[in-house]
Design a protein around this motif. Structure first.
Motif, mmCIF file in Angstrom:
data_model
loop_
_atom_site.group_PDB
_atom_site.id
_atom_site.type_symbol
_atom_site.label_atom_id
_atom_site.label_comp_id
_atom_site.label_asym_id
_atom_site.label_seq_id
_atom_site.Cartn_x
_atom_site.Cartn_y
_atom_site.Cartn_z
ATOM 1 N N ASP A 13 3.176 1.455 -12.797
ATOM 2 C CA ASP A 13 3.166 2.789 -13.390
ATOM 3 C C ASP A 13 2.630 3.881 -12.464
ATOM 4 O OD1 ASP A 13 4.180 1.688 -15.691
ATOM 5 O OD2 ASP A 13 2.223 1.487 -16.675
ATOM 6 N N SER A 14 2.256 3.518 -11.231
ATOM 7 C CA SER A 14 1.671 4.520 -10.341
ATOM 8 C C SER A 14 2.459 4.667 -9.040
ATOM 9 C CB SER A 14 0.220 4.149 -9.998
ATOM 10 O OG SER A 14 -0.332 5.085 -9.098
ATOM 11 N N ASP A 15 2.478 5.896 -8.535
ATOM 12 C CA ASP A 15 3.058 6.141 -7.214
ATOM 13 C C ASP A 15 2.016 6.808 -6.315
ATOM 14 O OD1 ASP A 15 2.902 8.646 -8.296
ATOM 15 O OD2 ASP A 15 5.012 9.151 -8.046
ATOM 16 N N ALA A 89 2.599 -3.574 2.432
ATOM 17 C CA ALA A 89 3.625 -2.891 3.232
ATOM 18 C C ALA A 89 4.846 -2.579 2.381
ATOM 19 C CB ALA A 89 4.010 -3.757 4.425
ATOM 20 N N LYS A 90 5.196 -3.494 1.485
ATOM 21 C CA LYS A 90 6.337 -3.287 0.592
ATOM 22 C C LYS A 90 6.068 -2.124 -0.358
ATOM 23 C CE LYS A 90 9.103 -5.602 -2.977
ATOM 24 N NZ LYS A 90 9.299 -6.876 -3.751
ATOM 25 N N LEU A 91 4.852 -2.056 -0.906
ATOM 26 C CA LEU A 91 4.496 -0.969 -1.826
ATOM 27 C C LEU A 91 4.534 0.386 -1.124
ATOM 28 C CD1 LEU A 91 1.512 -2.533 -3.827
ATOM 29 C CD2 LEU A 91 3.848 -2.122 -4.649
ATOM 30 N N GLU A 92 4.131 0.417 0.137
ATOM 31 C CA GLU A 92 4.181 1.671 0.883
ATOM 32 C C GLU A 92 5.634 2.099 1.117
ATOM 33 O OE1 GLU A 92 2.251 3.628 4.901
ATOM 34 O OE2 GLU A 92 2.892 1.548 4.978
ATOM 35 N N LYS A 93 6.462 1.135 1.456
ATOM 36 C CA LYS A 93 7.883 1.433 1.690
ATOM 37 C C LYS A 93 8.552 1.945 0.426
ATOM 38 C CE LYS A 93 11.926 -0.567 3.990
ATOM 39 N NZ LYS A 93 12.491 -1.784 4.653
ATOM 40 N N LYS A 98 -0.086 4.997 -0.921
ATOM 41 C CA LYS A 98 -0.259 6.144 -0.025
ATOM 42 C C LYS A 98 -1.030 5.798 1.242
ATOM 43 C CE LYS A 98 1.995 8.639 -2.865
ATOM 44 N NZ LYS A 98 3.441 8.787 -2.597
ATOM 45 N N GLY A 99 -1.791 4.726 1.196
ATOM 46 C CA GLY A 99 -2.538 4.380 2.402
ATOM 47 C C GLY A 99 -3.366 3.126 2.227
ATOM 48 N N GLY A 113 4.002 -4.162 8.553
ATOM 49 C CA GLY A 113 4.887 -3.022 8.330
ATOM 50 C C GLY A 113 4.228 -1.789 7.754
ATOM 51 N N SER A 114 2.936 -1.856 7.462
ATOM 52 C CA SER A 114 2.242 -0.682 6.935
ATOM 53 C C SER A 114 2.143 0.393 8.007
ATOM 54 C CB SER A 114 0.839 -1.060 6.451
ATOM 55 O OG SER A 114 0.899 -1.861 5.290
#
Length: 239
Positions: A13-15, A89-93, A98-99, A113-114
């Motif tokens: 539910d968060s970005d 890394a997947k969540l960032e992509k 955000k970091g 990949g982060s």
């Protein structure tokens, strides 16, 4: 609903997620932690404590012993990213994370990949000549003999924060800014006992602080969601 399910729903539910991690992120990659039962700090090295050896003053006085210890105990050139590294890394992509703010120096977040990684304690992958500032990678240090020297003759120093050294001010600013503006703050694999880094979590202003750690921490009572388990058990569901 289980704690893991609740964690997954928060992520879904968060970005605007920020991850703050410690040694437990990398133990799943085979890198020993510092303060665990079998950690780096639990035994002497030639009669010396590891904390003493990786201090700034010891490095200046005995760079030969420092580098002997550093190569043997702090460099892991064969280590690969863990489930947690890959999931972050997947969540960032995906635009959700955000970091990453890490206390680790192994560079595995970037290997996974982060892109937006704040390395509070530096990185073994960055090494500089103290005389001319020429850059050298980890492989050069790992394969060098005795005290690594630059082509100019200067001594090469790893870009890691030693005891008695201060954190980089830009990194502090970036970390605090990320935490203050986070919707969901995930803290993982850290005992939250190393300051000043651990104190940064006090900058969080939200009400979705997730704390994932095998053992108790001083911040357990402040967490909105507490998961006493290995990081991989939670993050494997995000791959």
């Amino acid at each position: 609903m289980s704690n893991i399910d609740e964690f997954l729903n928060l992520v879904k539910d968060s970005d605007n997620i920020v991850f703050f991690g410690g040694a437990g992120v990398s133990t799943e990659s085979g890198i020993p932690d510092f303060r665990g039962a079998d950690g780096l700090y639990m035994s002497k090295y030639n009669g010396l404590s590891p904390e003493e050896i990786i201090s700034h003053s010891f490095y200046l006085r005995h760079p030969d012993v420092f580098y002997e210890f550093y190569r043997e105990k702090m460099l892991f050139p064969k280590a690969k990213p863990s489930t947690t590294h890959l999931a972050l890394a997947k969540l960032e992509k995906m635009g959700k994370l955000k970091g990453v703010i890490t206390q680790n120096i192994d560079g595995l977040h970037q290997m996974a990949g982060s892109k937006n990684v704040v390395e509070l304690h530096g990185s073994v992958h960055r090494n500089y000549c103290t005389k001319c500032h020429k850059f050298y990678d980890m492989e050069y240090i790992f394969k060098s003999k005795d005290i690594p020297k630059c082509s100019c003759g200067g001594v090469i120093k790893p870009d890691v924060v030693l005891y008695e050294e201060s954190l980089n001010e830009d990194d502090i600013y970036k970390a605090v800014d990320l935490i203050r503006n986070a919707d969901v703050l995930i803290i993982g694999g850290t005992s939250l006992g190393v300051y000043p880094a651990a104190g940064f979590v006090n900058e969080y202003r939200g009400n979705k602080m997730v704390l994932i750690n095998k053992s108790k921490t001083p911040y357990d009572s402040k967490a909105d969601l507490l998961i006493n388990d290995a990081l991989g058990e939670a993050f494997k569901h995000l791959l």
